[in-house]
Design an enzyme around this catalytic site. Structure first.
Site, PDB file in Angstrom:
ATOM      1  N   ARG A 238       0.828  -1.207   0.000  1.00 51.47           N
ATOM      2  CA  ARG A 238       0.000   0.000   0.000  1.00 51.47           C
ATOM      3  C   ARG A 238       0.863   1.258   0.000  1.00 51.47           C
ATOM      4  O   ARG A 238       1.688   1.451   0.902  1.00 51.47           O
ATOM      5  CB  ARG A 238      -0.935   0.005   1.223  1.00 51.47           C
ATOM      6  CG  ARG A 238      -2.147   0.906   1.014  1.00 51.47           C
ATOM      7  CD  ARG A 238      -3.085   0.870   2.204  1.00 51.47           C
ATOM      8  NE  ARG A 238      -2.533   1.626   3.312  1.00 51.47           N
ATOM      9  CZ  ARG A 238      -2.741   1.324   4.596  1.00 51.47           C
ATOM     10  NH1 ARG A 238      -3.437   0.262   4.925  1.00 51.47           N
ATOM     11  NH2 ARG A 238      -2.220   2.067   5.547  1.00 51.47           N
ATOM     12  N   HIS A 242      -4.716   4.370   4.272  1.00 53.36           N
ATOM     13  CA  HIS A 242      -5.906   3.533   4.197  1.00 53.36           C
ATOM     14  C   HIS A 242      -7.124   4.358   3.797  1.00 53.36           C
ATOM     15  O   HIS A 242      -7.953   3.927   3.003  1.00 53.36           O
ATOM     16  CB  HIS A 242      -6.143   2.876   5.561  1.00 53.36           C
ATOM     17  CG  HIS A 242      -7.463   2.207   5.707  1.00 53.36           C
ATOM     18  ND1 HIS A 242      -7.732   0.979   5.146  1.00 53.36           N
ATOM     19  CD2 HIS A 242      -8.596   2.589   6.339  1.00 53.36           C
ATOM     20  CE1 HIS A 242      -8.976   0.632   5.439  1.00 53.36           C
ATOM     21  NE2 HIS A 242      -9.523   1.592   6.157  1.00 53.36           N
ATOM     22  N   TYR A 251       2.827   3.371  11.451  1.00 52.81           N
ATOM     23  CA  TYR A 251       2.981   1.921  11.359  1.00 52.81           C
ATOM     24  C   TYR A 251       3.593   1.411  10.046  1.00 52.81           C
ATOM     25  O   TYR A 251       4.082   0.300   9.991  1.00 52.81           O
ATOM     26  CB  TYR A 251       1.624   1.222  11.563  1.00 52.81           C
ATOM     27  CG  TYR A 251       0.559   1.606  10.564  1.00 52.81           C
ATOM     28  CD1 TYR A 251       0.458   0.974   9.329  1.00 52.81           C
ATOM     29  CD2 TYR A 251      -0.368   2.614  10.854  1.00 52.81           C
ATOM     30  CE1 TYR A 251      -0.515   1.323   8.413  1.00 52.81           C
ATOM     31  CE2 TYR A 251      -1.348   2.970   9.937  1.00 52.81           C
ATOM     32  CZ  TYR A 251      -1.419   2.325   8.729  1.00 52.81           C
ATOM     33  OH  TYR A 251      -2.394   2.674   7.824  1.00 52.81           O
TER      34      TYR A 251
END
Length: 328
Positions: A238, A242, A251
């Site tokens: 990714r 998100h 993270y």
């Protein structure tokens, strides 16, 4: 992990390759503009799909007009590949009732926000088509996190047992929001999970649109000919948050993100087409202008829509709404 960038899949014409490019540009433009619209307060929280266009455009390009698409929130704009108006999808993110389309109009199911709950829906529709003697295939999209949900197991297992004509496309970007893949499963790959259902599992480069298309085409042909469902794992990392409410710096591997952004799927495909002599700067400019014009017209149309009637809150919930739920 298969890659077909060096070899155009059999059956794709020059026109097909350019149409695939146009769809990727349209999806990319929608995503980038939607992030801007969110920052301007013109739409609500938005699930970003930047660098997922190869998966969405590649897999759906293998479908026929009668086949069905079951999107998750990460594929909110996937109706664009079927000509769905931009303003319809924007209105969904704006929370306006006009953003809820009739799935039968486009053979695109409603956007599933709960994780994996649409997988059984896709399995059920596919089984129903089989029972009716129809040749339609159902294609469901979901992320790696969905494979940890019970609804995923129930849907894929049901489709396998019933030999339903379904294709399950997993967008493995290796993060379920902030949960890494290794914290979700002990399986060597997600494609290995297909063995537990007795169906084929295929693993492809999720940034290679031609590899995704080829895997989807073979799966659709198999499903339509009575061979049952297939699980396709599209692997990448990714390269965007998100959603607009997420700050991944806490993270995610930022160095890896920069590598992925430098290798993003639309640019990769542009280079492939240029090497093939199929794409020139005129095609690039035309595709971008078309997408930008559609987005501008779409937001104008969405914002021109009259406010919804408050009575709609009760229309499909009560025959006689309780008095204490009304104003006045």
């Amino acid at each position: 992990m298969a890659s077909t960038e060096a070899l155009v899949p059999q059956g794709l014409t020059e026109s097909d390759l350019l149409e695939l490019y146009r769809r990727m540009v349209l999806l990319r433009t929608y995503d980038e503009r939607s992030v801007v619209y969110h920052r301007q307060g013109r739409i609500g929280t938005y699930a970003i799909f930047w660098n997922h266009e190869a998966i969405q455009a590649g897999a759906t390009f293998a479908l026929g007009d009668d086949d069905w698409i079951f999107p998750s929130y990460r594929e909110s704009a996937i109706g664009l590949v079927r000509g769905m108006p931009v303003d319809t999808i924007l209105q969904w993110w704006r929370g306006h009732p006009s953003g809820w389309w009739n799935p039968a109009d486009w053979n695109v199911a409603s956007i599933a926000v709960p994780i994996a709950t649409h997988v059984p829906h896709a399995a059920g529709l596919a089984w129903g088509k089989k029972l009716r003697g129809e040749s339609a295939v159902a294609m469901a999209f979901f992320g790696d996190g969905a494979t940890s949900e019970g609804a995923f197991h129930e849907g894929v297992n049901f489709a396998a047992v019933m030999n339903a004509p379904a294709v399950f496309v997993c967008n493995n970007n290796q993060w379920a929001i902030s949960t890494p893949l290794e914290a979700q499963t002990r399986a060597e790959t997600l494609a290995h999970k297909a063995a537990g259902y007795g169906i084929p599992g295929v693993r492809v480069d999720g940034l290679d649109v031609l590899a995704v298309y080829e895997a989807a085409r073979e799966s659709v042909v198999r499903a339509r000919s009575g061979g049952g469902p297939t699980f396709i794992e599209c692997v990448h990392y990714r390269a965007a948050p998100h959603a607009t409410a997420d700050d991944p710096r806490a993270y995610i591997d930022l160095a890896r993100v920069e590598e992925e952004r430098a290798n993003e799927c639309l640019g990769r495909y542009e280079n492939v087409l240029k090497d093939l002599g199929v794409l020139d700067e005129g095609h690039v400019a035309e595709a971008r202008k078309e997408a930008e014009d559609l987005m501008r017209a779409g937001i104008t149309a969405a914002e021109a829509e009259a406010p919804p009637d408050p009575e709609l809150v009760f229309t499909h919930a009560y025959v006689d709404p309780p008095g204490n739920m009304r104003n006045g």
